[in-house]
Design a protein around this motif. Structure first.
Motif, PDB file in Angstrom:
ATOM      1  N   THR A  39     -14.910  33.323  56.240  1.00  0.00           N
ATOM      2  CA  THR A  39     -15.706  32.429  57.086  1.00  0.00           C
ATOM      3  C   THR A  39     -16.989  33.119  57.515  1.00  0.00           C
ATOM      4  O   THR A  39     -17.070  34.345  57.580  1.00  0.00           O
ATOM      5  CB  THR A  39     -14.967  32.011  58.372  1.00  0.00           C
ATOM      6  N   THR A 166     -15.302  20.300  59.434  1.00  0.00           N
ATOM      7  CA  THR A 166     -14.501  19.624  60.472  1.00  0.00           C
ATOM      8  C   THR A 166     -15.360  19.002  61.565  1.00  0.00           C
ATOM      9  O   THR A 166     -14.841  18.375  62.477  1.00  0.00           O
ATOM     10  CB  THR A 166     -13.533  20.613  61.162  1.00  0.00           C
ATOM     11  N   VAL A 174      -8.796  16.735  60.944  1.00  0.00           N
ATOM     12  CA  VAL A 174      -8.962  18.187  60.879  1.00  0.00           C
ATOM     13  C   VAL A 174      -7.659  18.814  60.367  1.00  0.00           C
ATOM     14  O   VAL A 174      -7.668  19.727  59.535  1.00  0.00           O
ATOM     15  CB  VAL A 174      -9.335  18.751  62.267  1.00  0.00           C
ATOM     16  N   GLN A 175      -6.532  18.272  60.820  1.00  0.00           N
ATOM     17  CA  GLN A 175      -5.217  18.740  60.384  1.00  0.00           C
ATOM     18  C   GLN A 175      -5.063  18.572  58.855  1.00  0.00           C
ATOM     19  O   GLN A 175      -4.620  19.484  58.165  1.00  0.00           O
ATOM     20  CB  GLN A 175      -4.130  17.933  61.135  1.00  0.00           C
ATOM     21  N   ARG A 178      -7.095  21.073  57.094  1.00  0.00           N
ATOM     22  CA  ARG A 178      -6.471  22.394  57.166  1.00  0.00           C
ATOM     23  C   ARG A 178      -5.439  22.534  56.043  1.00  0.00           C
ATOM     24  O   ARG A 178      -5.390  23.540  55.346  1.00  0.00           O
ATOM     25  CB  ARG A 178      -5.793  22.565  58.530  1.00  0.00           C
ATOM     26  N   GLN A 179      -4.615  21.479  55.875  1.00  0.00           N
ATOM     27  CA  GLN A 179      -3.616  21.515  54.805  1.00  0.00           C
ATOM     28  C   GLN A 179      -4.288  21.611  53.440  1.00  0.00           C
ATOM     29  O   GLN A 179      -3.852  22.370  52.575  1.00  0.00           O
ATOM     30  CB  GLN A 179      -2.746  20.250  54.842  1.00  0.00           C
ATOM     31  N   GLY A 182      -5.546  25.036  52.822  1.00  0.00           N
ATOM     32  CA  GLY A 182      -4.368  25.879  52.548  1.00  0.00           C
ATOM     33  C   GLY A 182      -3.907  25.719  51.102  1.00  0.00           C
ATOM     34  O   GLY A 182      -3.668  26.705  50.396  1.00  0.00           O
ATOM     35  N   GLU A 195     -17.950  27.553  59.866  1.00  0.00           N
ATOM     36  CA  GLU A 195     -17.080  26.762  60.725  1.00  0.00           C
ATOM     37  C   GLU A 195     -17.389  26.994  62.198  1.00  0.00           C
ATOM     38  O   GLU A 195     -17.566  28.117  62.637  1.00  0.00           O
ATOM     39  CB  GLU A 195     -15.629  27.152  60.403  1.00  0.00           C
ATOM     40  N   PHE A 200      -9.537  26.627  63.600  1.00  0.00           N
ATOM     41  CA  PHE A 200      -9.419  26.163  62.215  1.00  0.00           C
ATOM     42  C   PHE A 200      -9.664  27.332  61.262  1.00  0.00           C
ATOM     43  O   PHE A 200      -8.895  27.596  60.350  1.00  0.00           O
ATOM     44  CB  PHE A 200     -10.447  25.050  61.973  1.00  0.00           C
ATOM     45  N   GLU A 203      -6.979  30.534  61.321  1.00  0.00           N
ATOM     46  CA  GLU A 203      -5.708  30.383  60.629  1.00  0.00           C
ATOM     47  C   GLU A 203      -5.819  30.573  59.129  1.00  0.00           C
ATOM     48  O   GLU A 203      -4.875  30.991  58.480  1.00  0.00           O
ATOM     49  CB  GLU A 203      -5.183  28.959  60.868  1.00  0.00           C
ATOM     50  N   LEU A 204      -6.968  30.180  58.576  1.00  0.00           N
ATOM     51  CA  LEU A 204      -7.080  30.099  57.122  1.00  0.00           C
ATOM     52  C   LEU A 204      -7.689  31.329  56.474  1.00  0.00           C
ATOM     53  O   LEU A 204      -7.385  31.640  55.322  1.00  0.00           O
ATOM     54  CB  LEU A 204      -7.942  28.886  56.749  1.00  0.00           C
TER      55      LEU A 204
END
Lengths: 238, 301
Positions: A39, A166, A174-175, A178-179, A182, A195, A200, A203-204
Motif C-alpha cells: 500500500t 473503497t 468495502v467488505q 476486501r474479499q 484477498g 488507500e 482495509f 489487513e491485506l
C-alpha cells in the motif's frame, strides 16, 4: 513475508514527476515483488496517486527509472506500458458514460494470457450481468467500482494499480472488495493499493510505504505495523 | 399564396439533396471535433480537393502518365479521391495538428483555417474560379425517375441514397461496434484509454483521415451537380458550420439529422419566400443558440 522471497516485479528508482511547473515527486525508490500486496499511505496531496500515474505513464513529465519485470519504461509511450501486464483502476473510476456496461468491460485490450473470461466475470459480479446493457455511469457507485475492477481482470494484467477503490462506498461493498482483493492475492496477483481506509489496507498488505511531500518517509512491513502505529499516526495525521 | 403539393415536395426533395451534403460534411466535422477537439476549418478545402481529384483524374491524369486514353471514371473516383485526400489528412495530422493538442482549440482552428486559405489560394492560381464542368457522370445516372409526385433527377436521388448509406454506416460503426467503442471512450477520456494500452495517437490520426475522406467523398458526389471550382468548399463550409452549431458539436446522429433537416427547411423556404432561403439556416442558428446554446443534440457541459 519479506521482499527476498519474491521475484522482483516493479523497481522504481529516483523517480521525479512533474505536472507543468510543479514538481510532485522528489526521488522515489520502491520495489514490489511478484505476488506482493503493497500500500501507499499518506495524506491527500502527498503524491500517492502521482506514483500510480507515473507507473502507468499518465503524468506530464517523469524522470528516473521505472522497470517492470526488468523492462525500463521511463521513455515508453503510455499505450505500450499496459502491455507489460499492468491494469489501472483510477481514483475517479473512469467508467465511460457513452459506453454500455459490457462495452466498458470489453474496452481494455487483453495484455496477457490468463485473464478472466466474460462469463467468469459475470459469475463473480452478477450485478454487472444484470445491467450489462445499461450505460456505464447509470450504475451505482459500488457497481461502478466493481466494473472498474472487473474491467482490468479481463485483460490478464498481473500487476494491478488500484487508486482509492473503497472511497465513498458503503461498508458492505468495502467488505466485498476486501474479499476480492484477498482472492486476487491468493491467485498470485501483484497489487499496489493507494488507500485512505487504513484498516482495509492493514489487513491485506504485506508492506506499507508511507509517502510524505513527494518522498518515501517510511517502509513498514506487516509484522512491524503494531509497533509503528505511533509513527504512522503522525504521518497520516489521524 | 397557393402552395401546390408538387411544388413544395420538389423543392423539399432538392433540399434533401443539399441536406445530404450538409450531413456528410458535418458528420466528418463532428467525428473530428469529438476525438481531436479541433474545429477543422480545412474541411471545405478538402471537399474541394476531393472534387478536383475526380476532375483531374478524368481529364488530366491520362495525358500526364502518358496514356492519353486513360480517364479515371466516376465510380473509381468515389474510392480514389477519399483515399488521396485521407492520405493528405494523415500527413496534415502527423506533421502539424498533432503538435497542437496540448494547447487551446483556438490554435487548431487557426492552423486549419490557414491551411484552407493556402489550398484554396493554390487552386485559384491554377484553375478557373468560375468552375469547370465534370463530365464523367455515368450513363446509368442520367435522366429522371418518377417518384409519383414528381420527376426527380436520377443522379440527385443517387446522391441522397448513397449519402444516407455512408452517414448511417458511419453512425453504426461508431455507436454499435468495438472499434466505435474505442472512439467513444477516446472522445470521453483519451488518457485513460491510453493507460489501458490502446494506441490513441494512431486512432486520432486515422480518425482525422476518415473525417476528411468523408469530405472528399462529398466533393466527388458534388462534382457532377455543381461545377468544380476552387471556391466551392468555402461557399459550402459556412452553411455546414451553421449546421454543426445547430446540431451540437460532437454529436454523431445530431449532425446527420440536422444536416438533412436543414437542407429540407432551405428547400421549403425557397417555395414560401425564396429570397430568405440562403439565410434561413442562420436565422435558425440564432434562435437555437438563444434557446439551447449547446445545440439541439449537444450535451451541456
Amino acid at each position: 513475508m519479506t521482499e527476498s522471497v519474491h521475484k522482483e516485479m516493479l523497481r522504481i528508482s529516483d523517480l521525479h514527476a512533474f505536472y507543468g511547473e510543479s514538481h510532485i515527486l522528489h526521488g522515489i525508490d520502491l520495489t514490489v515483488g511478484e505476488g506482493e500486496v503493497v500500500t501507499l499511505l499518506g495524506r491527500n496531496g502527498a503524491g500517492r496517486t502521482t506514483i500510480l500515474k507515473s507507473i502507468i505513464g499518465l503524468v506530464g513529465r517523469r524522470s528516473g527509472s521505472i522497470a517492470i519485470n526488468g523492462v525500463e519504461t521511463i521513455r515508453m509511450p503510455t499505450h505500450r506500458i499496459a502491455h507489460l501486464g499492468l491494469g489501472y483502476c483510477p481514483e475517479e473510476r473512469g467508467i465511460f458514460s457513452s459506453l454500455t456496461v459490457e462495452e466498458n468491460l470489453l474496452l481494455p485490450p487483453v495484455v496477457n494470457e490468463g485473464g478472466m473470461t466474460l462469463s467468469e466475470i459475470y459469475e463473480m459480479f452478477p450485478n454487472l450481468l444484470e445491467r450489462r446493457s445499461s450505460m456505464g455511469t447509470r450504475l451505482s457507485g459500488g457497481e461502478q467500482q466493481m466494473l472498474a475492477m472487473a474491467r482490468i481482470l479481463r485483460t490478464g494484467a498481473k500487476l494491478l494499480l488500484l487508486d482509492e477503490i473503497t472511497e465513498g462506498l458503503a461498508p458492505i461493498i468495502v467488505q466485498t472488495l476486501r474479499q476480492l482483493i484477498g482472492q486476487l492475492k491468493e491467485k498470485g496477483f501483484t497489487i499496489i493499493l493507494v488507500e485512505q481506509n487504513f484498516h482495509f489496507a492493514a489487513e491485506l498488505a504485506d508492506r506499507h510505504y508511507v509517502i510524505d511531500h513527494g518522498s518515501i518517509a517510511e517502509m513498514i512491513p506487516r509484522d512491524e505495523l503494531g509497533s509503528s502505529m505511533e509513527k504512522l499516526n503522525r504521518y497520516l495525521g489521524v | 399564396m397557393e402552395l401546390s403539393f408538387q411544388t413544395v415536395m420538389s423543392q423539399v426533395m432538392l433540399g434533401l439533396n443539399n441536406g445530404a451534403f450538409y450531413a456528410i460534411l458535418s458528420l466528418g466535422l463532428a467525428v473530428i471535433f469529438g476525438l481531436l477537439n479541433i474545429v477543422n476549418f480545412a474541411h471545405g478545402a478538402l471537399y474541394m480537393l476531393g472534387a478536383y481529384v475526380a476532375l483531374l483524374g478524368f481529364t488530366s491524369l491520362g495525358p500526364l502518365i502518358g496514356m492519353p486514353d486513360f480517364h479515371l471514371n466516376y465510380w473509381a473516383a468515389l474510392i480514389v479521391a477519399p483515399l488521396v485526400v485521407g492520405a493528405v489528412g494523415i500527413v496534415i495530422e502527423k506533421t502539424m495538428l498533432s503538435r497542437l493538442y496540448k494547447f487551446d482549440h483556438l490554435y487548431g482552428l487557426l492552423l486549419t483555417f490557414g491551411l484552407a486559405l493556402i489550398i484554396q489560394g493554390v487552386f485559384t492560381n491554377f484553375f478557373n474560379v468560375s468552375g469547370d464542368p465534370y463530365e464523367a457522370k455515368p450513363e446509368i445516372l442520367n435522366g429522371a425517375v418518377n417518384l409519383g409526385f414528381m420527376m426527380f433527377p436520377k443522379y440527385r436521388l443517387w446522391v441522397i441514397v448513397i449519402s444516407l448509406a455512408v452517414c448511417f454506416g458511419t453512425w453504426y460503426v461508431i455507436e454499435r461496434t468495438k472499434l466505435g467503442s474505442y472512439l467513444r471512450a477516446g472522445t470521453e477520456n483519451p488518457e485513460l484509454v491510453k493507460a489501458f494500452g490502446v494506441n490513441v495517437p494512431l486512432m486520432i490520426t486515422l480518425t482525422y483521415g476518415y473525417g476528411v475522406a468523408l469530405a472528399a467523398f462529398a466533393g466527388v458526389l458534388a462534382a457532377p451537380i455543381y461545377s468544380v471550382s476552387p471556391v466551392m468548399g468555402s461557399e459550402m463550409i459556412i452553411t455546414v458550420f451553421a449546421v454543426v452549431v445547430i446540431g451540437g458539436m460532437g454529436s454523431i446522429m445530431g449532425s446527420i439529422v440536422t444536416g438533412l433537416l436543414l437542407g429540407m427547411v432551405e428547400g421549403f423556404t425557397k417555395v414560401v419566400y425564396a429570397p430568405a432561403s440562403s439565410t434561413v439556416i442562420f436565422l435558425i442558428m440564432v434562435v437555437v443558440l438563444l434557446v439551447k446554446p449547446a445545440g439541439l443534440f449537444g450535451r451541456e457541459s
